[in-house]
Design a protein around this motif. Structure first.
Motif, PDB file in Angstrom:
ATOM      1  N   ASP A   1       0.839  -1.216   0.000  1.00 46.29           N
ATOM      2  CA  ASP A   1       0.000   0.000   0.000  1.00 46.29           C
ATOM      3  C   ASP A   1       0.862   1.248   0.000  1.00 46.29           C
ATOM      4  O   ASP A   1       0.647   2.159  -0.784  1.00 46.29           O
ATOM      5  CB  ASP A   1      -0.918   0.011   1.233  1.00 46.29           C
ATOM      6  CG  ASP A   1      -2.142  -0.844   0.997  1.00 46.29           C
ATOM      7  OD1 ASP A   1      -2.262  -1.348  -0.142  1.00 46.29           O
ATOM      8  OD2 ASP A   1      -2.935  -1.001   1.921  1.00 46.29           O
ATOM      9  N   ILE A   2       1.853   1.252   0.901  1.00 43.98           N
ATOM     10  CA  ILE A   2       2.719   2.427   1.014  1.00 43.98           C
ATOM     11  C   ILE A   2       3.474   2.635  -0.291  1.00 43.98           C
ATOM     12  O   ILE A   2       3.588   3.747  -0.790  1.00 43.98           O
ATOM     13  CB  ILE A   2       3.696   2.270   2.199  1.00 43.98           C
ATOM     14  CG1 ILE A   2       2.904   2.324   3.509  1.00 43.98           C
ATOM     15  CG2 ILE A   2       4.757   3.372   2.179  1.00 43.98           C
ATOM     16  CD1 ILE A   2       3.672   1.927   4.713  1.00 43.98           C
TER      17      ILE A   2
ATOM     18  N   LYS B   1       2.540   1.775  -3.230  1.00 42.32           N
ATOM     19  CA  LYS B   1       1.621   2.290  -4.241  1.00 42.32           C
ATOM     20  C   LYS B   1       1.440   3.807  -4.070  1.00 42.32           C
ATOM     21  O   LYS B   1       1.486   4.566  -5.037  1.00 42.32           O
ATOM     22  CB  LYS B   1       0.269   1.585  -4.115  1.00 42.32           C
ATOM     23  CG  LYS B   1      -0.553   1.721  -5.384  1.00 42.32           C
ATOM     24  CD  LYS B   1      -1.988   1.286  -5.147  1.00 42.32           C
ATOM     25  CE  LYS B   1      -2.851   1.736  -6.299  1.00 42.32           C
ATOM     26  NZ  LYS B   1      -4.268   1.692  -5.969  1.00 42.32           N
ATOM     27  N   CYS B   2       1.274   4.224  -2.791  1.00 45.19           N
ATOM     28  CA  CYS B   2       1.121   5.658  -2.513  1.00 45.19           C
ATOM     29  C   CYS B   2       2.326   6.418  -3.037  1.00 45.19           C
ATOM     30  O   CYS B   2       2.199   7.441  -3.719  1.00 45.19           O
ATOM     31  CB  CYS B   2       0.990   5.917  -1.010  1.00 45.19           C
ATOM     32  SG  CYS B   2      -0.512   5.262  -0.310  1.00 45.19           S
TER      33      CYS B   2
ATOM     34  N   VAL C   1       2.440   6.509  -6.893  1.00 44.92           N
ATOM     35  CA  VAL C   1       1.442   7.422  -7.479  1.00 44.92           C
ATOM     36  C   VAL C   1       1.865   8.873  -7.304  1.00 44.92           C
ATOM     37  O   VAL C   1       1.870   9.662  -8.241  1.00 44.92           O
ATOM     38  CB  VAL C   1       0.053   7.176  -6.851  1.00 44.92           C
ATOM     39  CG1 VAL C   1      -0.900   8.306  -7.218  1.00 44.92           C
ATOM     40  CG2 VAL C   1      -0.512   5.846  -7.311  1.00 44.92           C
ATOM     41  N   LEU C   2       2.293   9.216  -6.070  1.00 42.72           N
ATOM     42  CA  LEU C   2       2.691  10.604  -5.807  1.00 42.72           C
ATOM     43  C   LEU C   2       3.909  10.982  -6.640  1.00 42.72           C
ATOM     44  O   LEU C   2       3.988  12.087  -7.185  1.00 42.72           O
ATOM     45  CB  LEU C   2       3.000  10.789  -4.322  1.00 42.72           C
ATOM     46  CG  LEU C   2       1.795  11.051  -3.429  1.00 42.72           C
ATOM     47  CD1 LEU C   2       2.226  11.237  -1.991  1.00 42.72           C
ATOM     48  CD2 LEU C   2       1.022  12.271  -3.891  1.00 42.72           C
TER      49      LEU C   2
ATOM     50  N   ILE D   1       2.888  11.574 -10.277  1.00 41.89           N
ATOM     51  CA  ILE D   1       2.206  12.867 -10.425  1.00 41.89           C
ATOM     52  C   ILE D   1       3.223  13.999 -10.335  1.00 41.89           C
ATOM     53  O   ILE D   1       3.217  14.931 -11.145  1.00 41.89           O
ATOM     54  CB  ILE D   1       1.114  13.037  -9.341  1.00 41.89           C
ATOM     55  CG1 ILE D   1      -0.005  12.014  -9.560  1.00 41.89           C
ATOM     56  CG2 ILE D   1       0.519  14.438  -9.393  1.00 41.89           C
ATOM     57  CD1 ILE D   1      -1.052  12.022  -8.478  1.00 41.89           C
ATOM     58  N   ALA D   2       4.138  13.911  -9.358  1.00 38.72           N
ATOM     59  CA  ALA D   2       5.117  14.980  -9.153  1.00 38.72           C
ATOM     60  C   ALA D   2       6.030  15.113 -10.360  1.00 38.72           C
ATOM     61  O   ALA D   2       6.346  16.226 -10.795  1.00 38.72           O
ATOM     62  CB  ALA D   2       5.937  14.707  -7.894  1.00 38.72           C
TER      63      ALA D   2
ATOM     64  N   ALA E   1       4.121  16.752 -13.108  1.00 35.42           N
ATOM     65  CA  ALA E   1       3.915  18.171 -12.792  1.00 35.42           C
ATOM     66  C   ALA E   1       5.200  18.949 -13.027  1.00 35.42           C
ATOM     67  O   ALA E   1       5.195  20.018 -13.633  1.00 35.42           O
ATOM     68  CB  ALA E   1       3.458  18.320 -11.339  1.00 35.42           C
TER      69      ALA E   1
ATOM     70  N   LEU F   1       5.827  19.407 -16.754  1.00 30.85           N
ATOM     71  CA  LEU F   1       4.899  20.402 -17.321  1.00 30.85           C
ATOM     72  C   LEU F   1       5.330  21.816 -16.938  1.00 30.85           C
ATOM     73  O   LEU F   1       5.405  22.712 -17.788  1.00 30.85           O
ATOM     74  CB  LEU F   1       3.482  20.119 -16.806  1.00 30.85           C
ATOM     75  CG  LEU F   1       2.400  21.080 -17.260  1.00 30.85           C
ATOM     76  CD1 LEU F   1       2.090  20.857 -18.724  1.00 30.85           C
ATOM     77  CD2 LEU F   1       1.138  20.909 -16.437  1.00 30.85           C
ATOM     78  N   LEU F   2       5.646  22.000 -15.638  1.00 33.95           N
ATOM     79  CA  LEU F   2       6.014  23.342 -15.170  1.00 33.95           C
ATOM     80  C   LEU F   2       7.323  23.795 -15.799  1.00 33.95           C
ATOM     81  O   LEU F   2       7.477  24.963 -16.147  1.00 33.95           O
ATOM     82  CB  LEU F   2       6.117  23.359 -13.649  1.00 33.95           C
ATOM     83  CG  LEU F   2       4.795  23.246 -12.917  1.00 33.95           C
ATOM     84  CD1 LEU F   2       4.998  23.307 -11.425  1.00 33.95           C
ATOM     85  CD2 LEU F   2       3.861  24.356 -13.360  1.00 33.95           C
TER      86      LEU F   2
ATOM     87  N   ILE G   1       6.558  25.016 -19.290  1.00 37.12           N
ATOM     88  CA  ILE G   1       5.839  26.296 -19.320  1.00 37.12           C
ATOM     89  C   ILE G   1       6.733  27.425 -18.844  1.00 37.12           C
ATOM     90  O   ILE G   1       6.704  28.523 -19.392  1.00 37.12           O
ATOM     91  CB  ILE G   1       4.539  26.189 -18.507  1.00 37.12           C
ATOM     92  CG1 ILE G   1       3.603  25.245 -19.252  1.00 37.12           C
ATOM     93  CG2 ILE G   1       3.890  27.551 -18.314  1.00 37.12           C
ATOM     94  CD1 ILE G   1       2.246  25.156 -18.729  1.00 37.12           C
ATOM     95  N   ASN G   2       7.574  27.139 -17.854  1.00 41.35           N
ATOM     96  CA  ASN G   2       8.495  28.164 -17.372  1.00 41.35           C
ATOM     97  C   ASN G   2       9.448  28.573 -18.492  1.00 41.35           C
ATOM     98  O   ASN G   2       9.728  29.755 -18.684  1.00 41.35           O
ATOM     99  CB  ASN G   2       9.283  27.629 -16.178  1.00 41.35           C
ATOM    100  CG  ASN G   2      10.152  28.686 -15.555  1.00 41.35           C
ATOM    101  OD1 ASN G   2       9.725  29.819 -15.424  1.00 41.35           O
ATOM    102  ND2 ASN G   2      11.366  28.340 -15.208  1.00 41.35           N
TER     103      ASN G   2
ATOM    104  N   LEU H   1      -1.016  18.613  -4.963  1.00 42.83           N
ATOM    105  CA  LEU H   1       0.030  18.586  -5.992  1.00 42.83           C
ATOM    106  C   LEU H   1      -0.550  18.984  -7.350  1.00 42.83           C
ATOM    107  O   LEU H   1       0.000  19.827  -8.062  1.00 42.83           O
ATOM    108  CB  LEU H   1       0.600  17.176  -6.055  1.00 42.83           C
ATOM    109  CG  LEU H   1       2.036  17.007  -6.512  1.00 42.83           C
ATOM    110  CD1 LEU H   1       2.956  17.852  -5.675  1.00 42.83           C
ATOM    111  CD2 LEU H   1       2.432  15.546  -6.422  1.00 42.83           C
TER     112      LEU H   1
ATOM    113  N   MET I   1       2.514  31.681 -14.088  1.00 44.22           N
ATOM    114  CA  MET I   1       3.551  31.951 -15.098  1.00 44.22           C
ATOM    115  C   MET I   1       2.953  32.612 -16.325  1.00 44.22           C
ATOM    116  O   MET I   1       3.513  33.575 -16.873  1.00 44.22           O
ATOM    117  CB  MET I   1       4.217  30.636 -15.523  1.00 44.22           C
ATOM    118  CG  MET I   1       5.143  30.050 -14.492  1.00 44.22           C
ATOM    119  SD  MET I   1       5.657  28.438 -15.057  1.00 44.22           S
ATOM    120  CE  MET I   1       6.693  27.914 -13.740  1.00 44.22           C
TER     121      MET I   1
END
Lengths: 288, 242
Positions: free
Chosen positions: A87-88, A90-91, A94-95, A98-99, A102, A105-106, A109-110, B82, B93
């Motif tokens: 479980d841990i 998997k957490c 997933v995080l 996503i990070a 993200a 993507l950032l 865009i930056n 997040l 931005m």
């Protein structure tokens, strides 16, 4: 129509055909009809068998699922110990995913929306004097502030005279005669919220224009002291004639500035910024 | 069972109008009051903030809904934060690059969209249990409701506080009017936080009174219909008895 009805129809028709003279033709037609009928029956039978096949497949699938479930249940005792860890994990996975997405993507865009503050000011100055931005240079030697002063010069730019208009061809920052205008980015402290940043345009000792670079003053109150009507008090003042700008309600001298009631703090910040410009301008060593 | 096209339309319309009117995030749910009061000193600020929040709401709702089976229950809040933070930073931005004036005037409240209760609340309450399309509609409805509320408060505060109507610049387009006669007699209290609370409270009272009135009317109508049906049934049963 069922089979029996059809055959009985056929019988009746056959009798009729016997009675009629055009026996053979009718018979042929009948044969065609019969063929069509048998074809239909075959089609239906084929479809039925297909359906049965599908049902068989579903049954097989269900059996497979059951088998899978059973094997899972069978495996459970072995994995029970690691369930919480799974479980841990998997957490975390997933995080992390996503990070990472993200971050990617950032980053993109930056990269696409990167703003170079210096370049932005230089192009603003260039358009203000309608000269090419190559003639606008950053001049750090003119950034002079009083020690420990809260209002100070953040940045300084100079506009050089156009190539060919000066003696030896190429103008340089070092030669004061080559400098057409000096633009200070002055930070004034004592504002209602934070500081007020102004761009002060100076040429031939005289303040020619003031624009607001950054501010967070209250709209409708503090912003009155940042309006052109208030800032114009400083415009046209010869900086070499003035000791310092002071608050005065009925003064007539160039250095007397009328503050706006209700916007005293913003007026003070603007005045501080202009005094910083004054200090920097009058304390620049050598010829201006 | 698959819903028909008409039913779909009715349902999506209900989701959107739910966010704008029946469950308006500002006036009915009273969420995100801090940015509401801080940003609405002018209508343009309200519009900009509302649109930024709408964009974040739409994107985060869709993504949270798409990932609702993937994100484990234990870490759902960090995952939502997040996702929301990513979209907020994107908005920040883009605004800094293309609408620097709005970026400056929104100040700290732009990055604070990350912890805006509306967005987290919709991710938690709606998007995490509903399909992607419905969540997107909910995001649009809630976002537009938020924008409308911000604009309404902004218009009133700006008019009384600085004597202008929708005055400012958004994305390089200058708009609105400054009434020079009014700005000399403007009531600065409306620009200050105290006036913000005043306008916010009065508007909330008005909106609540209106919605309550509409609800009562609706209830009365349904009751009338019910009693009519009852009366008809009674007549029928009497006829049968006769």
């Amino acid at each position: 129509m069922s089979n029996k009805e059809k055959t009985s129809n056929m019988d009746i028709q056959k009798v009729k055909v016997n009675d009629l003279k055009m026996k053979e033709q009718e018979m042929k037609e009948q044969e065609l009809k019969e063929n069509a009928f048998t074809e239909q029956v075959q089609e239906v039978k084929e479809k039925e068998s297909e359906n049965f096949d599908a049902i068989d497949k579903i049954d097989a699938g269900m059996a497979n699922l059951k088998a899978m479930a059973e094997t899972k249940n069978g495996d459970e005792p072995k994995r029970k110990l690691s369930r919480s860890t799974r479980d841990i994990l998997k957490c975390i996975i997933v995080l992390t995913v996503i990070a990472v997405f993200a971050g990617a993507l950032l980053g993109t865009i930056n990269y696409l929306t990167y703003v170079d503050a210096d370049a932005a000011i230089i192009s603003e100055i260039a358009s203000h004097y309608s000269v090419s931005s190559e003639l606008v240079r950053k001049d750090e030697s003119r950034i002079i502030s009083q020690d420990g002063a809260k209002s100070y010069i953040e940045d300084c730019f100079v506009v050089l005279k156009a190539v060919g208009s000066v003696g030896d061809g190429t103008p340089s920052i070092g030669n004061p005669i080559d400098v057409d205008a000096i633009i200070y980015r002055a930070v004034g402290s004592g504002a209602y919220s934070g500081t007020v940043e102004l761009l002060v345009f100076v040429s031939d000792d005289v303040v020619t224009d003031i624009t607001v670079y950054a501010q967070e003053e209250t709209k409708g109150i503090g912003s009155k002291a940042l309006a052109v009507s208030h800032l114009s008090q400083y415009i046209g003042v010869n900086l070499s004639d003035v000791e310092s700008f002071v608050k005065s309600n009925d003064g007539t001298a160039d250095s007397d500035i009328e503050f706006i009631s209700g916007a005293t703090k913003t007026s003070t910040a603007v005045n501080n910024a202009l005094n910083a410009v004054l200090y920097a301008y009058n304390n620049f060593g050598g010829a201006r | 069972m698959k819903r028909s096209f008409k039913q779909n339309m009715i349902k999506s319309g209900a989701i959107v109008s739910n966010g704008i009117i029946t469950n308006n995030p500002v006036f009915r749910l009273v969420l995100g009051t801090c940015p509401v009061l801080a940003v609405t000193t002018s209508a343009v600020n309200g519009l900009g903030m509302g649109l930024a929040a709408t964009f974040v709401l739409l994107c985060s709702n869709m993504l949270v809904s798409a990932l609702r089976r993937v994100i484990p229950d234990k870490v759902r809040i960090p995952a939502y934060v997040l996702i929301i933070a990513t979209f907020v930073t994107v908005v920040q931005m883009v605004l800094r690059k293309f609408i620097p004036s709005l970026y400056d005037s929104l100040g700290i409240y732009l990055p604070l969209i990350v912890v805006n209760c509306i967005i987290l609340a919709r991710a938690e309450a709606f998007a995490s249990t509903n399909p992607v399309l419905d969540s997107a509609l909910d995001g649009i409805g809630m976002g537009l409701g938020f924008t409308a509320a911000l604009m309404l408060i902004g218009i009133i505060r700006e008019f009384f506080g600085s004597g202008s109507f929708f005055f400012g610049e958004l994305a390089g387009i200058k708009m609105g009017w400054q009434f020079s006669a009014l700005s000399d007699f403007s009531m600065s209290i409306f620009i200050l936080p105290a006036g913000g609370f005043l306008v916010f409270g009065l508007l909330m009272a008005a909106v609540n009174a209106l919605t309550d009135y509409a609800q009562k009317k609706k209830d009365k109508a349904t009751q009338m219909r019910k009693s009519e049906i009852k009366a008809k049934n009674e007549i029928k049963s009497e006829e049968v008895a006769l």
